[in-house]
Design an enzyme around this catalytic site. Structure first.
Site, short mmCIF file in Angstrom:
data_model
loop_
_atom_site.label_atom_id
_atom_site.label_comp_id
_atom_site.label_asym_id
_atom_site.label_seq_id
_atom_site.Cartn_x
_atom_site.Cartn_y
_atom_site.Cartn_z
N GLY A 12 0.78 -1.23 0.00
CA GLY A 12 0.00 0.00 0.00
C GLY A 12 0.81 1.29 0.00
CG ASN A 14 1.30 3.35 -5.74
OD1 ASN A 14 1.66 4.38 -6.30
ND2 ASN A 14 1.89 2.17 -5.94
CG LEU A 94 -12.07 -4.50 -10.81
CD1 LEU A 94 -12.35 -3.01 -10.81
CD2 LEU A 94 -12.55 -5.14 -9.51
CG ASN A 108 -4.16 -0.41 -12.81
OD1 ASN A 108 -4.03 -0.77 -11.63
ND2 ASN A 108 -3.44 -0.94 -13.78
CG HIS A 110 1.27 -1.16 -15.78
ND1 HIS A 110 1.06 -2.47 -15.38
CD2 HIS A 110 2.30 -1.20 -16.66
CE1 HIS A 110 1.91 -3.25 -16.00
NE2 HIS A 110 2.67 -2.51 -16.79
CD GLU A 148 -15.51 -5.55 -21.37
OE1 GLU A 148 -15.45 -6.61 -22.00
OE2 GLU A 148 -16.38 -4.69 -21.55
CD GLU A 178 12.57 5.68 -3.48
OE1 GLU A 178 12.74 5.06 -2.43
OE2 GLU A 178 13.53 6.07 -4.19
CB ALA A 180 7.18 7.25 -12.03
CD GLU A 181 4.49 2.31 -9.16
OE1 GLU A 181 3.58 1.96 -8.39
OE2 GLU A 181 5.38 1.54 -9.52
#
Ligand code: GRF
Length: 208
Positions: A12, A14, A94, A108, A110, A148, A178, A180-181
């Protein structure tokens, strides 16, 4: 105000970046109302509780069927009046049912520059292993809407990160998180909550 649900499976970090951004006033017009984990041991649940965010555990394995999982997930989202679902390391795919109900409301993160190193089988450390194996000099992260097909939805934000000579998948994973995300996920969430992202012909237009 947009109510946000964050779906997690692991550490967790993010989610933590989103919580920190919220505390610093950097999630404009949105609030994290619910954290749903696919397993009860996810450390992300502790992060949520420490910040007084409501939590739920919903495991596909423990549900009798996919439709039971979908019904429970949708019930939680409706109950909390959720307008944005953030997949932050959520390892359960999902179903069409959920995706259609929340079209262009699920995002999302990635850990690569889509369309490189993405799609079925590219998750966790594997993404970084493949980037190192190929010898790319630049990788990064992408926030995108969920449709999808795995990692195929409209791209919202991307950020590039350098790959260095002696990188291992673990070292590269950490740098991508660190640099980018943790940066683009809160930014994308804030843009969404301010209604600054439009999707036109499968591509986004971001209001600056
Ligand atoms: C991140 O690398 C994210 O890009 C991927 O799953 C990982 C989750 O890590 N989708 P954390 O649980 O946020 O630390």
């Amino acid at each position: 105000m947009t109510n946000i649900a964050v779906l997690v499976s692991g550490g967790g970090t993010n989610l933590q970046a989103l919580i920190d951004a919220q505390k610093n006033g950097n999630i404009k017009n949105g609030e994290i109302k619910l954290v749903i984990a696919s397993n009860k041991n996810a450390f992300a649940l502790t992060r949520a509780s420490q910040n007084s965010i409501e939590t739920a555990v919903l495991s596909l394995k423990e549900c009798g069927s996919r439709s039971e999982f979908d019904d429970k997930l949708i019930a939680l989202l409706v109950e909390h009046n959720i307008g944005l679902i953030v997949l932050a390391g959520f390892l359960t795919i999902l179903s069409k049912n959920v995706i259609e109900k929340y079209e262009n409301k699920i995002i999302n993160i990635h850990p690569s520059l889509i369309p490189s190193f993405c799609g079925a089988g590219f998750y966790g450390l594997k993404v970084h292993e493949k980037a190192i194996e190929k010898g790319v000099k630049i990788t990064g992260a992408t926030v995108h809407f969920v449709n999808e097909i795995a990692d195929d939805g409209a791209i919202i934000l991307q950020k590039a990160v350098e790959v260095l000579n002696d990188d291992t998948p673990e070292i590269l994973q950490k740098r991508v998180m660190e640099q980018a995300e943790w940066n683009i996920l809160p930014r994308a969430v804030s843009l969404f909550c301010q209604n600054k992202i439009k999707v036109i012909d499968g591509k986004t237009k971001i209001e600056q």
